[in-house]
Design an enzyme around this catalytic site. Structure first.
Site, PDB file in Angstrom:
ATOM      1  N   ALA A 168       4.593   4.138   2.834  1.00 48.69           N
ATOM      2  CA  ALA A 168       4.088   2.889   2.260  1.00 48.69           C
ATOM      3  C   ALA A 168       4.264   1.759   3.270  1.00 48.69           C
ATOM      4  CB  ALA A 168       4.845   2.558   0.981  1.00 48.69           C
ATOM      5  N   LYS A 169       3.675   0.645   3.017  1.00 50.58           N
ATOM      6  CA  LYS A 169       3.905  -0.549   3.835  1.00 50.58           C
ATOM      7  C   LYS A 169       3.522  -1.766   2.997  1.00 50.58           C
ATOM      8  CE  LYS A 169       5.280  -1.333   8.089  1.00 50.58           C
ATOM      9  NZ  LYS A 169       6.200  -0.501   8.873  1.00 50.58           N
ATOM     10  N   GLY A 170       4.152  -2.901   3.300  1.00 50.50           N
ATOM     11  CA  GLY A 170       3.830  -4.127   2.576  1.00 50.50           C
ATOM     12  C   GLY A 170       3.810  -5.311   3.504  1.00 50.50           C
ATOM     13  N   ASP A 196      10.829  -5.172   8.157  1.00 56.42           N
ATOM     14  CA  ASP A 196       9.854  -4.968   9.221  1.00 56.42           C
ATOM     15  C   ASP A 196       9.746  -6.325   9.937  1.00 56.42           C
ATOM     16  OD1 ASP A 196       7.839  -2.751  10.071  1.00 56.42           O
ATOM     17  OD2 ASP A 196       6.600  -4.526  10.036  1.00 56.42           O
ATOM     18  N   VAL A 247       0.855  -1.189   0.000  1.00 52.82           N
ATOM     19  CA  VAL A 247       0.000   0.000   0.000  1.00 52.82           C
ATOM     20  C   VAL A 247       0.892   1.241   0.000  1.00 52.82           C
ATOM     21  CG1 VAL A 247      -1.672   1.352   1.333  1.00 52.82           C
ATOM     22  CG2 VAL A 247      -1.900  -1.135   1.217  1.00 52.82           C
TER      23      VAL A 247
END
Ligand code: NAD
Length: 435
Positions: free
Chosen positions: A123-125, A164, A78
């Site tokens: 963002a992050k995934g 992460d 995202v």
């Protein structure tokens, strides 16, 4: 304050927003976002724009497992916002990761980058999997196919992942290699958190704790306290907690308590932090049985009579019910969301300075930015230069946020959101919305 106040609370974000627990870190963050929007009298359209991610991608990831069978995993990426520059944020591999969680964390990254003046969006995934059940080969194939499916999203000028939960330097190296193979050139700047030999940065591992200590020192000086005269308690003794404790110890502070998942350790005379770090290394990375202190619970640690409290373990540690018992003068949030939104008011009434997560733990993303800069230059800095520049950026960020808190007579947390949202909104207005 704006007379549009209730508009934000009643109509706009609530509709398309995720239905998460009211006390969740994301809801806490949204509450603070709404507050900052009100202070800034943010235009309703801009509020809507910033409340929604610009891009959400869900991919299926087929992987041939070691037993020869085909398994299919679900992956997400995202991009919350990219108005300040390419988006930046970690990738987590967890069994219960969900697109709503990823959307929340992506927005968090936008504010974090904006508050420290790093030219990145958020963002992050994530991939829904249990990495403990995967062999190294399965993990590599999963990572490579996830990357291949997102080749049009990732890129040094577009979107830059980082480690992460349950992803590490090796995973970043596979992402970098997969992206490079498909671009027919080595492209180190496509991810950060890489091994140093592959274009990682000196000082990256210690950056979050180091940045945190910089803002703690700035906070102490505002309160007229000398670092070598203060007492410190640190919850969590992993990457962030142990580095923070060690650097406060180096400053001459008396670190009277530390803790990890095994419990808390208290010594009124001050703990020998280098000895605790050595003990951790010799004891399978656990403080269990640490001899230099007496055992206490993690809850007791938070309520100790100390000057600086550093919650650096996990979210939701200080809530409405426990906030009243906190005695520290400064709380510096090493973890993301360790103080819930409904605890904020109590801490404010008690006059405790809370240095919020989006500022206090932004040293990591700051040195990730340095890693990207170095990769793009093809010229690598000494650790001394990295630390000096990190210190300067964190100190400037603290001063900017402090200035906003004085201007509007609001807490540092509210000020950090006001500063960050103002920066993104001003950039957005200048660029104009391509609508
Ligand atoms: P880590 O895994 O290295 O360490 C976590 C520490 O917390 C360990 O000592 C663990 O035993 C302890 N812990 C876990 N659950 C606990 C509990 N219930 N009570 C007490 N202690 C507990 O993680 P880290 O990288 O140090 O990250 C810590 C926090 O900081 C996380 O919230 C993370 O999201 C956040 N953070 C980390 C970075 C970074 O660069 N590492 C950057 C920004 C934010």
């Amino acid at each position: 304050m704006s007379n549009k106040k209730n508009v934000y609370h009643t109509s706009i974000y609530k509709e398309p927003g995720p239905k998460l627990d009211k006390d969740s870190p994301f809801e806490s963050m949204m509450e603070r976002f709404r507050f900052a929007a009100e202070i800034l009298e943010l235009d309703e359209g801009l509020f809507k724009y910033l409340a929604n991610p610009v891009k959400q991608v869900i991919v299926s990831i087929p992987v041939i497992m070691d037993n020869g069978k085909l398994e299919v995993f679900e992956g997400y990426r995202v991009i919350h916002d990219n108005v300040l520059g390419p988006s930046k944020g970690g990738i987590r591999y967890t069994p219960d990761v969900h697109i709503e969680e990823i959307k929340a964390l992506a927005a968090w990254m936008t504010w974090k980058c904006a508050v420290v003046n790093v030219p990145f969006g958020g963002a992050k995934g994530g991939v829904r999997c249990n990495p403990k059940e995967l062999s190294i080969g399965e993990l590599e194939r999963l990572t490579r196919r996830y990357t291949a499916n997102l080749l049009e999203v990732f890129g040094p000028d577009r979107d830059i992942p980082a480690p992460d939960m349950n992803t590490n330097e090796q995973v970043m190296a596979w992402i970098m290699d997969t992206y490079s193979m498909n671009s027919l050139r080595t492209e180190t700047a496509v991810v950060t958190g890489k091994p140093i030999i592959l274009g990682g940065s000196q000082g990256r591992k210690e950056a979050t704790g180091r940045g945190l200590v910089t803002v703690v020192l700035a906070g102490l000086s505002k309160l007229g306290l000398m670092p070598n005269k203060v007492t410190v308690a640190v919850q969590g003794f992993g990457n962030v907690g142990s580095v923070s404790a060690d650097l406060m110890y180096e400053q001459g502070a008396s670190v009277i308590a530390i803790s990890d998942i095994s419990g808390g350790y208290y010594n009124q005379k001050g703990i020998d932090i280098p000895a605790a770090i050595q003990y951790l290394r010799n004891n399978d990375m656990s403080l269990s049985g640490f001899p230099g202190a007496e055992p206490i619970t993690n809850e007791e640690l938070l309520q100790l009579n100390c000057d600086v409290l550093i919650p650096a373990a996990k979210e939701d540690q200080i809530s409405k019910s426990s906030a009243d018992k906190i005695k520290a003068k400064i709380i510096a949030e090493g973890a993301n969301g360790p103080v819930t939104a409904n605890a904020d008011t109590i801490l404010e009434q008690k006059g405790i300075m809370v240095i919020p997560d989006i500022l206090a733990n932004a040293g990591g993303v700051t040195v990730s930015y340095f890693e990207w800069v170095q990769d793009r230059q093809g010229y690598f800095w000494t650790e001394e230069r990295v630390n000096r520049r990190l210190n300067r950026m964190m100190r400037n960020a603290f001063d900017n946020v402090y200035g906003v808190s004085e201007k509007y007579k609001i807490t540092l947390r509210q000020a950090a959101y006001v500063y960050a949202i103002n920066r993104v909104a001003t950039t957005l207005k200048l660029r104009g919305i391509y609508a």
